[in-house]
Motif scaffolding. Structure first.
Motif, PDB file in Angstrom:
ATOM      1  N   TYR A   6     -11.503 -15.746  45.013  1.00 33.55           N
ATOM      2  CA  TYR A   6     -12.592 -15.613  46.713  1.00 33.55           C
ATOM      3  C   TYR A   6     -12.558 -13.797  46.865  1.00 33.55           C
ATOM      4  O   TYR A   6     -11.429 -14.630  47.464  1.00 33.55           O
ATOM      5  CB  TYR A   6     -12.372 -16.900  47.477  1.00 33.55           C
ATOM      6  CG  TYR A   6     -12.659 -17.040  49.148  1.00 33.55           C
ATOM      7  CD1 TYR A   6     -14.015 -16.864  49.064  1.00 33.55           C
ATOM      8  CD2 TYR A   6     -11.681 -17.256  50.000  1.00 33.55           C
ATOM      9  CE1 TYR A   6     -14.507 -16.534  50.396  1.00 33.55           C
ATOM     10  CE2 TYR A   6     -12.646 -16.688  51.049  1.00 33.55           C
ATOM     11  CZ  TYR A   6     -13.804 -17.160  51.401  1.00 33.55           C
ATOM     12  OH  TYR A   6     -14.593 -17.401  52.863  1.00 33.55           O
ATOM     13  N   PRO A   7     -13.796 -13.609  46.549  1.00 32.71           N
ATOM     14  CA  PRO A   7     -13.754 -12.179  47.798  1.00 32.71           C
ATOM     15  C   PRO A   7     -13.188 -11.830  48.827  1.00 32.71           C
ATOM     16  O   PRO A   7     -14.746 -12.930  49.040  1.00 32.71           O
ATOM     17  CB  PRO A   7     -14.375 -11.525  46.239  1.00 32.71           C
ATOM     18  CG  PRO A   7     -15.991 -12.876  46.259  1.00 32.71           C
ATOM     19  CD  PRO A   7     -15.180 -14.145  46.182  1.00 32.71           C
ATOM     20  N   LYS A  41     -17.101   0.594  54.094  1.00 31.36           N
ATOM     21  CA  LYS A  41     -16.555   0.640  55.324  1.00 31.36           C
ATOM     22  C   LYS A  41     -15.228   0.827  56.181  1.00 31.36           C
ATOM     23  O   LYS A  41     -14.265   1.217  55.376  1.00 31.36           O
ATOM     24  CB  LYS A  41     -16.700  -1.118  55.477  1.00 31.36           C
ATOM     25  CG  LYS A  41     -17.908  -2.107  55.788  1.00 31.36           C
ATOM     26  CD  LYS A  41     -17.092  -4.073  55.367  1.00 31.36           C
ATOM     27  CE  LYS A  41     -18.657  -4.805  54.437  1.00 31.36           C
ATOM     28  NZ  LYS A  41     -18.321  -5.588  54.580  1.00 31.36           N
TER      29      LYS A  41
HETATM   30  P1  ADP Z   1     -18.008  -9.567  52.754  1.00 27.84           P
HETATM   31  O1  ADP Z   1     -17.945  -8.445  53.490  1.00 27.84           O
HETATM   32  O2  ADP Z   1     -17.311  -9.855  51.422  1.00 27.84           O
HETATM   33  O3  ADP Z   1     -19.227 -10.224  52.952  1.00 27.84           O
HETATM   34  P2  ADP Z   1     -16.325 -11.130  54.730  1.00 27.84           P
HETATM   35  O4  ADP Z   1     -14.905 -11.317  54.958  1.00 27.84           O
HETATM   36  O5  ADP Z   1     -16.699 -11.138  55.130  1.00 27.84           O
HETATM   37  O6  ADP Z   1     -16.239 -10.147  53.009  1.00 27.84           O
HETATM   38  O7  ADP Z   1     -16.649 -12.425  54.128  1.00 27.84           O
HETATM   39  C1  ADP Z   1     -16.136 -13.446  52.893  1.00 27.84           C
HETATM   40  C2  ADP Z   1     -16.921 -14.904  52.379  1.00 27.84           C
HETATM   41  O8  ADP Z   1     -16.815 -15.479  53.521  1.00 27.84           O
HETATM   42  C3  ADP Z   1     -18.048 -14.841  52.266  1.00 27.84           C
HETATM   43  O9  ADP Z   1     -18.775 -15.530  51.346  1.00 27.84           O
HETATM   44  C4  ADP Z   1     -18.953 -14.775  53.335  1.00 27.84           C
HETATM   45  O10 ADP Z   1     -20.068 -15.833  53.428  1.00 27.84           O
HETATM   46  C5  ADP Z   1     -17.953 -16.043  53.801  1.00 27.84           C
HETATM   47  N1  ADP Z   1     -18.041 -15.568  54.852  1.00 27.84           N
HETATM   48  C6  ADP Z   1     -17.053 -15.051  56.310  1.00 27.84           C
HETATM   49  N2  ADP Z   1     -17.196 -16.172  57.682  1.00 27.84           N
HETATM   50  C7  ADP Z   1     -17.553 -17.475  56.944  1.00 27.84           C
HETATM   51  C8  ADP Z   1     -17.539 -18.332  57.783  1.00 27.84           C
HETATM   52  N3  ADP Z   1     -17.450 -18.897  59.818  1.00 27.84           N
HETATM   53  N4  ADP Z   1     -18.103 -19.757  57.252  1.00 27.84           N
HETATM   54  C9  ADP Z   1     -17.694 -19.578  56.336  1.00 27.84           C
HETATM   55  N5  ADP Z   1     -17.909 -18.890  55.537  1.00 27.84           N
HETATM   56  C10 ADP Z   1     -17.805 -17.723  55.820  1.00 27.84           C
END
Ligand code: ADP
Length: 159
Positions: A6-7, A41
């Motif tokens: 899960y990245p 970033k």
């Molecule tokens: P990225 O910069 O790779 O999008 P994030 O840390 O923002 O990294 O998110 C990682 C993953 O978690 C992504 O698949 C994103 O869609 C998911 N994600 C982020 N916030 C939520 C949330 N509130 N509910 C479900 N999934 C989320």
């Protein structure tokens, strides 16, 4: 053994991320939360800080491991012998980007599948950026992130 990565950036981890981690841990034998060292970033937290915060939040989930990685996600997944990638979908706006990424990854590594989990409704609005913005204005963020994460964010903005 079904192993998934899960990245994400997780800057910082929120209840939305933790919901996806917890649900994937029930689907897969092992879940590796992969913190991307993203040079594009400028994060609020260092990779080490992000790793520490997630590790503390997933302590009760024995089949979840937290690691950081640099470079291509697909290479990282292969190096960990993971057959699956997990991504969370919040809204339609996430979809186009996610689809493009997934299809590209599928061309590069056809043996790896991406599984999408839609967000639980109560977290559909939640993002790390929103949490940081609220905190920067001194607003309460305790509903969005675990207590130890909220403390770290508040500490950053006090400086
Ligand atoms: P990225 O910069 O790779 O999008 P994030 O840390 O923002 O990294 O998110 C990682 C993953 O978690 C992504 O698949 C994103 O869609 C998911 N994600 C982020 N916030 C939520 C949330 N509130 N509910 C479900 N999934 C989320």
């Amino acid at each position: 053994m079904k192993r998934a990565v899960y990245p994400g950036t997780f800057d910082p981890v929120t209840f939305g991320h933790l919901d996806i981690i917890e649900r994937s841990s029930r689907i897969f034998d092992e879940v590796i939360v992969g913190i991307l060292v993203n040079h594009a970033k400028v994060p609020l937290f260092t990779v080490e800080e992000r790793l520490e915060m997630i590790e503390r939040a997933v302590r009760q989930m024995p089949n979840v491991k937290v690691m950081s990685f640099d470079g291509l996600l697909i290479d990282f997944a292969k190096s960990q012998d993971a057959g699956f990638l997990v991504r969370g979908l919040r809204a339609v706006t996430d979809f186009e980007y996610e689809l493009q990424m997934t299809q590209t990854n599928k061309v590069i590594a056809p043996e790896i599948d991406t599984i999408f989990l839609t967000t639980s409704l109560k977290y559909s609005y939640l993002s790390s950026s929103t949490v940081k913005e609220l905190a920067s204005f001194g607003s309460d963020i305790d509903r969005f992130v675990p207590a130890h994460v909220a403390d770290r964010i508040k500490e950053k903005y006090r400086k």
